[in-house]
Write an enzyme that holds these catalytic residues in place. Sequence first.
Site, PDB file in Angstrom:
ATOM      1  N   SER A   1       0.853  -1.199   0.000  1.00  0.00           N
ATOM      2  CA  SER A   1       0.000   0.000   0.000  1.00  0.00           C
ATOM      3  C   SER A   1       0.882   1.240   0.000  1.00  0.00           C
ATOM      4  CB  SER A   1      -0.950  -0.018   1.201  1.00  0.00           C
ATOM      5  OG  SER A   1      -1.945   0.963   1.040  1.00  0.00           O
ATOM      6  N   ASN A   2       0.345   2.364   0.383  1.00  0.00           N
ATOM      7  CA  ASN A   2       1.127   3.615   0.400  1.00  0.00           C
ATOM      8  C   ASN A   2       0.646   4.495   1.553  1.00  0.00           C
ATOM      9  OD1 ASN A   2      -1.190   5.206  -0.624  1.00  0.00           O
ATOM     10  ND2 ASN A   2      -0.894   3.890  -2.411  1.00  0.00           N
ATOM     11  N   HIS A   3       1.218   5.681   1.650  1.00  0.00           N
ATOM     12  CA  HIS A   3       0.964   6.529   2.833  1.00  0.00           C
ATOM     13  C   HIS A   3      -0.297   7.397   2.737  1.00  0.00           C
ATOM     14  CE1 HIS A   3       4.743   5.501   4.641  1.00  0.00           C
ATOM     15  NE2 HIS A   3       5.408   5.841   3.542  1.00  0.00           N
TER      16      HIS A   3
END
Length: 396
Positions: A206-208
Site C-alpha cells: 500500500s502507500n501513505h
Amino acid sequence: MLQDKKILIGITGSIAAYKTILLVRMLVKAGADVKIVITPSAKDFVSPLVLSTLSKNKTISELSTNDSWENHVMLGRWADVFLIAPLSCNTLAKMANGICDNVLMAIYLSATCPVVVAPAMDEDMWKHAATKRNMATLKKDSVQFIDVNNGELASGLIGEGRMAEPEEIFTFLIENFFRTTEFVGKKILITAGGTIEAIDPVRFISNHSTGKMGFAIAEAFYLQGAEVIIVAGNVQVTTKYKGIKVVSVTSADEMYKATLQYFKLSNIAVLSAAVADYKPITTAKEKIKKKEQILSLNLIKNKDILATLGNTKKRNQFVVGFALETNNENENALNKLKSKKVDVIILNSLKQKGAGFKTNTNQISIYNKNGSVINFDLKTKAAVANDIVKYIKNSI
Ligand code: CTP
C-alpha cells in the site's frame, strides 16, 4: 461560513444548557447572527448575561417587561431556523400540546421558520411512553430532531439521552439549512485514500495516503449543494456529513469496479486516490513462511481508473486527476493530462514542504487541457479543496 444567517436558539431547563454556550460561540464565530430565548427554569442553568455577551444580542426571557412587550411573532419570522437546545421533557410535552405559558413557547407556536430540537434527558425519561408519544407528535408537526447520544447522564447513570455535542449540532445546522446552491443537481464522484493489494492473509502492498485531500474536496462540493459519493480505499479520515455517501473498497480492482459503476451517473469525477500501480500476480492463501534468503514477488499492473474514465467520458462529464510527483513535476503532470485524456490534472509535489501525504496542508498547481497552468500557495487542505471546487465551477 454563516455570514448573514439568522439563528434563533431556545434554551430550556437542563444541565446540558452549558453546551449551548459553546454552540453559541461557534455560531457567532462562523458569522451567524444569533438571538437567544430562554425559559424561566433555564435561568437556573445558564446566565442570560453570558448568553447576551456571547451572542451580542439581548437574551429574551420574558414575554413582557414593565412597559414593553416582546414581539415573539417577528422573532419566528426573523430566523432562518429556530433551534431548541437543550429540549427538556417538560418543553417537549408543552410543544406537543400547544401550551403557551412562556415566551419560548409563544415563539414556537408562532414560528414560520423550520424548528429543530436537540433533546436532553435521563434515559428513563427518554424511554418513557409519554416522551415517545410527544416526539411522534412533534415529528408529525415537522419538527426535526437531532439524535441524542449515549453516555454519562446528569443522574450519574450511563445511557441514552445525552444532548448532542455542540460540534454535532453545528454540523447538523450547516448540513440541513446552510449548504449553498452552486452545485445543486450535480453528482460528484471522488476517489480517496490508498488501495491495499494483498500478498497473503496478513501482508499487503500500500502507500501513505490518508484520504484527507479527497475527503476535503468531497465536503467542499457537498457544502455547495452537490450530491457526493466517495469511493474510499484505505483512509484515516471520516466525514461528519451524513449526506455524503462513502463506498469503502480495499483493492485497486474493487476501486476500479465501484468507480466505473458510479461514474455512469456522475457529472464530475475527481480521482484523488493513491491507487497501487501494481498488485501481486497471486495472493497466497496461507501466510508465507520465512524460509528463503531472498523472496521475490511477481507483480502485475493494475488497471488505470483515471485513464479509463478519461477515455470513456461523455461530453458533459468532467474528469479531474491528480499527479503526485517527486521529480520532473511539470513534464509528468502534462504527460498525465494528455495520456489519460482528462480535463484537468492537479499536481502536488512531494518536494514541497507541507504538501502531499499525511499533512493538513497542500500546495497544488492546476493544469488544464487548454494549456493553462495556475500555481496556488501552500494552504490547509480545506482551503485547497475550495480552490479546486472553485476552479472546476469556472471550467464546466
Ligand atoms: N490513478 C488511477 N488508477 C491507477 C493509477 C492512478 O486512477 N491505477 C489515478 C490517481 O488517482 C491520480 C492519477 O491517476 O488521479 C495519477 O496518479 P499517479 O500515482 O500520480 O500516477 P500514475 O498514473 O500511477 O503514474 P506514475 O506512478 O508512473 O507516476
